[in-house]
Motif scaffolding. Structure first.
Motif, PDB file in Angstrom:
ATOM      1  N   SER A   1      63.020 -20.056  83.780  1.00  0.00           N
ATOM      2  CA  SER A   1      64.449 -19.790  83.626  1.00  0.00           C
ATOM      3  C   SER A   1      65.187 -20.355  84.832  1.00  0.00           C
ATOM      4  CB  SER A   1      64.681 -18.278  83.547  1.00  0.00           C
ATOM      5  OG  SER A   1      66.068 -18.011  83.702  1.00  0.00           O
ATOM      6  N   CYS A   2      66.295 -21.057  84.581  1.00  0.00           N
ATOM      7  CA  CYS A   2      67.003 -21.664  85.718  1.00  0.00           C
ATOM      8  C   CYS A   2      67.876 -20.641  86.432  1.00  0.00           C
ATOM      9  CB  CYS A   2      67.820 -22.864  85.265  1.00  0.00           C
ATOM     10  SG  CYS A   2      69.451 -22.424  84.633  1.00  0.00           S
ATOM     11  N   GLY A   3      68.110 -19.481  85.783  1.00  0.00           N
ATOM     12  CA  GLY A   3      68.796 -18.394  86.459  1.00  0.00           C
ATOM     13  C   GLY A   3      70.307 -18.369  86.323  1.00  0.00           C
ATOM     14  N   GLN A   4      70.869 -19.294  85.550  1.00  0.00           N
ATOM     15  CA  GLN A   4      72.339 -19.316  85.432  1.00  0.00           C
ATOM     16  C   GLN A   4      72.885 -18.156  84.605  1.00  0.00           C
ATOM     17  OE1 GLN A   4      74.644 -23.336  85.271  1.00  0.00           O
ATOM     18  NE2 GLN A   4      72.900 -23.552  83.923  1.00  0.00           N
ATOM     19  N   CYS A   5      72.167 -17.767  83.520  1.00  0.00           N
ATOM     20  CA  CYS A   5      72.701 -16.735  82.621  1.00  0.00           C
ATOM     21  C   CYS A   5      71.964 -15.427  82.836  1.00  0.00           C
ATOM     22  CB  CYS A   5      72.524 -17.105  81.153  1.00  0.00           C
ATOM     23  SG  CYS A   5      72.683 -18.839  80.792  1.00  0.00           S
ATOM     24  N   THR A   6      72.706 -14.346  82.913  1.00  0.00           N
ATOM     25  CA  THR A   6      72.096 -13.051  83.174  1.00  0.00           C
ATOM     26  C   THR A   6      71.073 -12.644  82.106  1.00  0.00           C
ATOM     27  OG1 THR A   6      74.131 -12.473  84.275  1.00  0.00           O
ATOM     28  CG2 THR A   6      72.604 -10.668  83.817  1.00  0.00           C
ATOM     29  N   PRO A   7      71.373 -12.762  80.806  1.00  0.00           N
ATOM     30  CA  PRO A   7      70.381 -12.299  79.827  1.00  0.00           C
ATOM     31  C   PRO A   7      69.036 -13.013  79.976  1.00  0.00           C
ATOM     32  CG  PRO A   7      72.469 -12.800  78.745  1.00  0.00           C
ATOM     33  CD  PRO A   7      72.598 -13.279  80.164  1.00  0.00           C
ATOM     34  N   CYS A   8      69.070 -14.300  80.300  1.00  0.00           N
ATOM     35  CA  CYS A   8      67.826 -15.073  80.414  1.00  0.00           C
ATOM     36  C   CYS A   8      67.132 -14.784  81.739  1.00  0.00           C
ATOM     37  CB  CYS A   8      68.136 -16.555  80.251  1.00  0.00           C
ATOM     38  SG  CYS A   8      66.765 -17.664  80.618  1.00  0.00           S
ATOM     39  N   ARG A   9      67.884 -14.842  82.832  1.00  0.00           N
ATOM     40  CA  ARG A   9      67.287 -14.608  84.154  1.00  0.00           C
ATOM     41  C   ARG A   9      66.651 -13.227  84.220  1.00  0.00           C
ATOM     42  NH1 ARG A   9      71.761 -14.819  87.002  1.00  0.00           N
ATOM     43  NH2 ARG A   9      71.996 -12.566  86.904  1.00  0.00           N
TER      44      ARG A   9
ATOM     45  N   THR B   1      72.626 -15.545  73.327  1.00  0.00           N
ATOM     46  CA  THR B   1      73.591 -15.051  74.313  1.00  0.00           C
ATOM     47  C   THR B   1      73.629 -15.925  75.561  1.00  0.00           C
ATOM     48  OG1 THR B   1      71.881 -13.663  75.267  1.00  0.00           O
ATOM     49  CG2 THR B   1      73.309 -12.641  73.636  1.00  0.00           C
ATOM     50  N   THR B   2      72.968 -17.076  75.504  1.00  0.00           N
ATOM     51  CA  THR B   2      72.821 -17.850  76.735  1.00  0.00           C
ATOM     52  C   THR B   2      73.385 -19.254  76.587  1.00  0.00           C
ATOM     53  OG1 THR B   2      70.615 -18.493  76.022  1.00  0.00           O
ATOM     54  CG2 THR B   2      70.769 -16.575  77.454  1.00  0.00           C
ATOM     55  N   LEU B   3      73.488 -19.926  77.739  1.00  0.00           N
ATOM     56  CA  LEU B   3      74.033 -21.288  77.794  1.00  0.00           C
ATOM     57  C   LEU B   3      73.178 -22.303  77.064  1.00  0.00           C
ATOM     58  CD1 LEU B   3      75.248 -22.208  81.378  1.00  0.00           C
ATOM     59  CD2 LEU B   3      76.328 -22.685  79.197  1.00  0.00           C
ATOM     60  N   CYS B   4      71.869 -22.193  77.220  1.00  0.00           N
ATOM     61  CA  CYS B   4      71.002 -23.181  76.582  1.00  0.00           C
ATOM     62  C   CYS B   4      69.972 -22.449  75.738  1.00  0.00           C
ATOM     63  CB  CYS B   4      70.325 -24.086  77.615  1.00  0.00           C
ATOM     64  SG  CYS B   4      68.762 -23.473  78.257  1.00  0.00           S
ATOM     65  N   ALA B   5      69.142 -23.220  75.018  1.00  0.00           N
ATOM     66  CA  ALA B   5      68.216 -22.612  74.058  1.00  0.00           C
ATOM     67  C   ALA B   5      66.986 -22.006  74.714  1.00  0.00           C
ATOM     68  CB  ALA B   5      67.819 -23.655  73.024  1.00  0.00           C
TER      69      ALA B   5
HETATM   70  S1  SF4 Z   1      69.378 -19.813  79.033  1.00  0.00           S
HETATM   71 FE1  SF4 Z   1      69.147 -21.866  79.901  1.00  0.00          FE
HETATM   72  S2  SF4 Z   1      70.928 -22.097  81.242  1.00  0.00           S
HETATM   73 FE2  SF4 Z   1      70.743 -19.900  80.834  1.00  0.00          FE
HETATM   74  S3  SF4 Z   1      69.479 -19.115  82.550  1.00  0.00           S
HETATM   75 FE3  SF4 Z   1      68.092 -19.562  80.854  1.00  0.00          FE
HETATM   76  S4  SF4 Z   1      67.410 -21.629  81.330  1.00  0.00           S
HETATM   77 FE4  SF4 Z   1      69.257 -21.340  82.529  1.00  0.00          FE
END
Ligand code: SF4
Ligand SMILES: Cc1cc2nc3c(=O)[nH]c(=O)nc-3n(C[C@H](O)[C@H](O)[C@H](O)COP(=O)(O)O)c2cc1C
Ligand code: FES
Lengths: 419, 156
Positions: A344-352, A388-392
């Motif tokens: 996870s790149c950490g940009q979006c709270t739900p994913c991070r 709910t996130t920026l990317c898939a």
């Molecule tokens: S959903 Fe994509 S952009 Fe958002 S934190 Fe995860 S990896 Fe990063």
């Protein structure tokens, strides 16, 4: 035994094949490019549309359509970037193409460049692929020495350069907008879309990102009668042959080139030689680690985009990971959750947060502290990442979690705390 | 700071991109190779100057990507994959075996500086799992015995 259908692997399966430029030309290489240089770019895009090819990078988006979205007359250069980041767990097909028949892929990249008016194409190769990077660089050197790259390939007057670019280890850089940030010399963070790359991509110029295998199909599609033939290799809307990366507990793991009307059961039991050590099949992760898992009773299905989607899963990058009856699926899911937590790149709270929480909950099960409550919590943490996130990557992390919980609930019960 | 040969490669890279910053990651690879596999602040500053970006930008990039290191690896860097397909056919056990054999955990270097171990996410050799990269070379379908043999040979 079920036979492969050889389009992409026609040369690779020939034991005498010489992968140098001379060898590739001898096998009929660069005939399609020559033909393409005599066509209008929009007619090339039209042929690609007619072939019905859908991208092989994971999302299955129609390639011809993608190319037709490229912004025109912007006064900026247009770019074609080949996605050779190949990091989706289970996927090892682009590597075969780059290592064993680099000129096939490069001819495809050149055809694509002409189609979208790109004069400098980049190949973004994951940094760990040292052997592929070396092979591609020598192949590109051969092309320049021959005049196939540079100011006037095949007398076309179409200036074309190719640069092999090395990544540096980050799964997220396979996502196309993160890839472009990385290519620009930044951290690989997915971008907010729109604008899509076709409008604002590499250095804010119109860009198309295409998978290596997608591009490697172009010399065939643009050959005489190629688009029609390509379409005939599978059911409607699932055109062509594709490369299946088969791994896990089968007798004959490998990368196989198959039509899209082959049954998954036959891939496992015929092509793959069945399950190792006479064991029984327990399940399959059908299309890279992000795809929802399938149980042994579900594998009687055609292995293509639409038939798998109807079964509630996806073909993704066509990486089939097969596991036998002895597999501990909770441990397997733990390994998958570790992957997403790491990537996870950490940009979006739900994913991070979600990727770390889910890993911790599965670890809790493994230490014998599972419960109904925690199973529900795990499912909910997964659900909170869906859409709910920026990317898939958020969806990619959620789908295995929710499908494992749904398909194998009893396996989790083995790890419930004893009251 | 780059040797003459490598400086030629740096210049060639710079000529391949519209903006100097675009060449940052490939140039960092060259810098890391020049400095025995890791990046010091001095090197990062040098690359920052070449690419015309601030040092903090370079540090941000270096810490984002797993292949850039800010401490020295062993002479032989053993990158053992334990991701899904490798894990299904013995990758995890192979990593544990390697850790035991060298008496270090993944992420560490032996005291004599000869070996370091890194646990890898999928390295794209899944149909020949388990897979290991030693420095830049792939080794596939590696058994614990193969690993022992390889380590013993490299030690000599
Ligand atoms: S959903 Fe994509 S952009 Fe958002 S934190 Fe995860 S990896 Fe990063
Ligand atoms: C997290 C993530 C990782 C991805 N990794 C890859 C990859 O390694 N290779 C690839 O070709 N596409 C990858 N993709 C898909 C790309 O974003 C993009 O859709 C694809 O490269 C487009 O090429 P295609 O149209 O030829 O399929 C990834 C997508 C996501 C969300
Ligand atoms: S999982 Fe180890 S190489 Fe793919």
């Amino acid at each position: 035994m079920l036979e492969e259908t050889l389009v992409l692997f026609k040369n690779i399966r020939n034991p005498e094949y010489d992968k140098s430029l001379a060898g590739y030309k001898k096998s009929g290489g660069f005939k399609s490019l020559k033909k393409v240089f005599g066509m209008k770019p929009e007619d090339v895009v039209q042929e690609v549309k007619e072939s019905g090819i859908r991208g092989r990078g994971g999302a299955g988006f129609p390639t011809g359509l993608k190319w037709s979205f490229m912004a025109k007359d912007t006064g900026k250069p247009s770019y074609l970037v080949a996605n050779a980041d190949e990091s989706e767990p289970g996927t090892c097909k682009d590597r075969e193409l780059m290592l064993k028949d680099p000129h096939l892929f490069l001819e495809g990249l050149m055809i694509g460049s002409y189609a979208i008016g790109c004069h400098h194409a980049y190949v973004y190769v994951r940094g760990e692929y040292f052997p592929s990077i070396k092979t591609l660089n020598s192949a590109v050197d051969e092309l320049y020495a021959d005049g196939l790259l540079g100011p006037n390939p095949l007398g076309s007057g179409f200036q074309l350069d190719i640069t092999i670019h090395t990544g540096a280890g980050a799964y997220i850089c396979g996502e196309e907008s993160a890839l472009l940030d990385s290519l620009e010399g930044k951290r690989g963070h997915p971008r907010v879309k729109p604008p899509f790359p076709a409008v604002s991509g590499f250095n804010a110029c119109p860009t198309s990102v295409n998978n290596v295998e997608t591009l490697a199909c172009m010399p065939f599609i643009l050959s005489d009668g190629g688009a029609e033939a390509f379409k005939s290799f599978g059911p409607q809307n699932n055109s062509g042959t594709h490369l299946v990366s088969l791994s896990g507990h089968v007798n004959r793991p490998g990368v196989y080139e198959l039509r899209m009307d082959v049954n998954m059961k036959d891939i496992i039991y015929d092509i793959g030689g069945g399950i190792r050590n006479g064991k029984k099949l327990k399940g399959v992760i059908p299309g890279g680690s992000s795809s929802p898992v399938m149980t042994a009773d579900e594998v009687d299905v055609l292995y293509n985009f639409d038939d798998l989607a109807k079964k509630g899963t996806m073909m993704g990058s066509a990486a089939m990971m097969v596991f036998d009856e002895d597999t501990d699926v909770v441990k397997l899911l733990h390994r998958i959750t570790r992957f997403y937590a790491h990537e996870s790149c950490g940009q979006c709270t739900p994913c991070r947060e979600g990727t770390h929480w889910s890993r911790q909950i599965v670890r809790d099960f493994l230490s014998g502290n599972g419960s109904d409550e925690k199973l529900k919590l795990l499912n909910r943490v997964g659900g909170n990442m869906m859409g709910t996130t920026l990317c898939a990557l958020g969806d990619a992390a959620a789908m295995p979690i929710q499908s494992f919980v749904k398909k194998f609930p009893d396996e989790f019960r083995k790890y419930y705390a004893i009251a | 700071m780059f040797s003459k040969d490598i400086q030629t490669q740096v210049d060639k890279l710079l000529s391949r991109y519209p903006i100097r910053q675009n060449a940052l990651i490939p140039i960092l690879h060259l810098a890391q190779n020049e400095n025995e596999g890791w990046l010091t602040e001095e090197w990062m500053q040098h690359v920052a100057d070449i690419c015309e970006v601030p040092l903090t930008h370079v540090e941000g990039v270096v810490t984002f990507y797993t292949m850039f290191r800010i401490k020295p690896p062993g002479k032989y860097h053993l990158q053992v994959c334990t991701c899904v397909p490798c894990c299904l056919v013995g990758g995890t056990e192979l990593l544990e075996h390697t850790e035991k054999k060298l008496a270090i955990h993944a992420g560490h270097t032996t005291t004599d500086g000869t070996f370091s171990i890194e646990e890898m996410e999928c390295i794209g050799a899944c149909s020949n799992a388990p897979a290991v990269i030693v420095n830049e070379d792939y080794h596939e379908q590696v058994t614990p015995e193969d690993m022992d043999k390889m380590i013993d040979e490299l030690r000599q």
